[in-house]
Every structure is written in structure tokens, then in C-alpha cells.
Design an enzyme around this catalytic site. Structure first.
Site, PDB file in Angstrom:
ATOM      1  NE  ARG A 247      -3.979  -1.194   9.741  1.00  0.00           N
ATOM      2  CZ  ARG A 247      -2.902  -0.671   9.161  1.00  0.00           C
ATOM      3  NH1 ARG A 247      -2.825   0.611   8.945  1.00  0.00           N
ATOM      4  NH2 ARG A 247      -1.911  -1.447   8.810  1.00  0.00           N
TER       5      ARG A 247
ATOM      6  NE  ARG B  18       6.472  -1.018  10.277  1.00  0.00           N
ATOM      7  CZ  ARG B  18       5.322  -0.953   9.631  1.00  0.00           C
ATOM      8  NH1 ARG B  18       5.243  -0.341   8.466  1.00  0.00           N
ATOM      9  NH2 ARG B  18       4.252  -1.505  10.139  1.00  0.00           N
TER      10      ARG B  18
ATOM     11  CE  LYS C 227      -1.929  -1.024   3.963  1.00  0.00           C
ATOM     12  NZ  LYS C 227      -1.218  -2.297   4.237  1.00  0.00           N
TER      13      LYS C 227
ATOM     14  NE  ARG D 138       2.078  -5.172  11.371  1.00  0.00           N
ATOM     15  CZ  ARG D 138       3.103  -4.985  10.542  1.00  0.00           C
ATOM     16  NH1 ARG D 138       4.240  -5.629  10.738  1.00  0.00           N
ATOM     17  NH2 ARG D 138       2.981  -4.182   9.531  1.00  0.00           N
TER      18      ARG D 138
ATOM     19  NE  ARG E 175       7.360  -3.098   6.221  1.00  0.00           N
ATOM     20  CZ  ARG E 175       6.029  -2.996   6.271  1.00  0.00           C
ATOM     21  NH1 ARG E 175       5.363  -2.316   5.366  1.00  0.00           N
ATOM     22  NH2 ARG E 175       5.367  -3.585   7.246  1.00  0.00           N
TER      23      ARG E 175
END
Ligand code: ADP
Ligand code: ADP
Ligand code: ZN
Length: 212
Positions: A88, A159, A13, A170, A127
Site C-alpha cells: 500500500r 466495519r 479487491k 481512507r 458493505r
């Protein structure tokens, strides 16, 4: 142009939203980025949000809505925006619809970047982030120099919530709380699905052919 990006954590996204924002000259608004900036600055909001984010849970709607409504009031939102990570939950989506309705306004598109769960762990474990907002992937979108941001020369970091055990949580919150938004926006007639498993540039081309 007012666009909402939907998709699982790690679907791409943010990567796509940045390109949309640049092409259409609208701000890219990421609630995750705003929370992370607050955590870094040590604000009250940041302290509260961190407790949830570190557990792989969503930040409560009341906190999130205060933050986003304040962001919408800024001048740069006059010509629209691309929302990444908001809404969300169904109550967040309803609050957004109500805020837009009150101004006789509406969203143009909800773009669902579709990536199966089986690809997500790989996406998030590779990531790498920069404090300037740059996002990379060690395999799929590596920086020119390992560990260094192409945009600002800053050092890349992982992260806290991209660790495997938090990623699973998540994904659970995504399926329970966020995935229902796909049906919500389908019912509003603005849902567009794009295959998020192809490479970054092809995903972007497909999005551009939808939004024009
Ligand atoms: P990702 O890009 O991997 O989907 P984000 O950067 O958008 O992750 O969000 C990171 C975390 O910030 C989420 O796991 C959640 O805890 C919190 N968060 C971000 N946006 C929202 C939101 N709209 N509502 C509740 N929590 C949010
Ligand atoms: P989200 O905002 O949905 O959490 P990101 O845009 O941060 O997702 O992307 C998650 C990770 O996957 C990043 O490391 C990014 O570089 C990588 N990525 C994004 N899009 C693609 C793609 N189409 N193919 C492969 N990797 C991608
Ligand atoms: Zn950078």
C-alpha cells in the site's frame, strides 16, 4: 501465480481476490483481514494497528512488513498468492520486490481495479462483513437472508472504518500513499487495469481473460 490487487478502498479487491484464489488454488492474503483478526483476538499487533485503522490512516510500514514476511514463509505460499491490500506504499512495494528478487522470483501481475471516488462512498456504506471473511453489499451483492452470511450463517456487521467521515480519510491516504503504486508496477511492466464499476461477475471474467 503471484498477483497484487490494487485499487481504492472499496473498489472490490477483496471480492475479486477471493474468486481468483478459489479458481487458481492459491491463498488470498489480505493484510486488512489479518489486522482485523488480531484486533479481535486482542493481540499486541492488533492494539497497535487499531489506533491507525480507526483514524483511516495506514498502519506503519515496519509493522505491516513484519506481518506479511511472516505470512509468506508459510507452506501454502509455495505456489503463489493473491495479495489484497498489500503493498500500500512505495516502501512496501520495494520491500516485496527485494524479498522476491532474493529468491530469484517475481510477481506475475498487478491488477488495478479502477473505481472512481464518486462510487466509493456508496460501496463502503453498503458493505457488510462476516467474521468468516464473507463480504456483501446491501444493494449490489446482498446475502440470501438479510443480515446473515450465506457461507456460515453468521451475523453480518459493519466495519468501524466504513463510516462516512473515516471513508474520506481512507480515500486521502489512498491517493497520497497507494495510488503511486500504479506507476510503480506500470514501470515494472506488469500493470493491468480493469474497470471495477461493472458487476462482480463481469469484473472477474475480465480479470480471468488477463491472467489466463
Ligand atoms: P479496504 O479493503 O477497504 O481497502 P483493508 O481491509 O484492506 O481495507 O484495510 C483496512 C485498514 O487496514 C486500512 O485502512 C489500513 O489502516 C490497514 N491496512 C491494511 N493493509 C495495510 C497495509 N498494507 N499497509 C498499511 N496499512 C494497512
Ligand atoms: P475492497 O477489498 O477493495 O475494499 P470489497 O471487495 O470489500 O472491496 O468491496 C467493497 C464493497 O463493494 C462490498 O460491499 C462489495 O460487496 C461491493 N462490491 C464489490 N465489487 C463490486 C462490483 N463490481 N459492483 C458493485 N459492488 C461491488
Ligand atoms: Zn460467514
Amino acid at each position: 501465480m503471484k498477483i497484487v490487487m490494487l485499487g481504492a478502498p472499496g473498489a472490490g479487491k477483496g471480492t475479486q481476490a477471493k474468486q481468483i484464489a478459489a479458481k487458481y488454488q492459491i491463498p488470498h492474503i489480505s493484510t486488512g483481514d489479518i489486522f482485523r483478526a488480531n484486533i479481535k483476538e486482542g493481540t499486541e499487533l492488533g492494539k497497535k494497528a487499531k489506533e491507525y485503522m480507526d483514524q483511516g490512516q495506514l498502519v506503519p510500514d515496519s509493522l505491516t512488513l513484519d506481518l506479511i514476511m511472516d505470512r509468506f514463509s508459510k507452506d501454502d505460499c509455495a505456489n503463489g498468492y493473491v495479495l489484497d491490500g498489500f503493498p500500500r506504499t512505495i516502501p512496501q512495494a520495494e520491500a516485496l520486490t527485494a524479498a522476491l528478487n532474493a529468491k530469484n522470483d517475481k510477481l506475475d501481475f498487478a491488477i488495478n481495479v479502477d473505481v472512481p471516488d464518486s462510487n466509493i462512498v456508496d460501496r463502503m456504506s453498503g458493505r457488510r462483513m462476516c467474521k468468516c471473511g464473507g463480504t456483501y453489499h446491501v444493494k449490489y451483492n446482498p446475502p440470501k437472508k438479510e443480515g446473515i452470511c450465506d457461507l456460515c450463517g453468521g451475523e453480518l456487521y459493519i466495519r468501524d472504518d466504513d463510516k462516512a467521515e473515516i471513508v474520506a480519510k481512507r480515500l486521502d491516504s489512498y491517493h497520497a500513499q497507494t495510488q503511486p503504486l500504479i506507476d510503480y508496477y506500470d514501470a515494472e511492466g506488469i500493470l493491468k487495469n480493469v474497470d471495477g464499476t461493472v458487476n462482480v461477475d463481469v469484473v472477474f471474467q475480465n480479470i480471468c481473460s488477463i491472467i489466463g
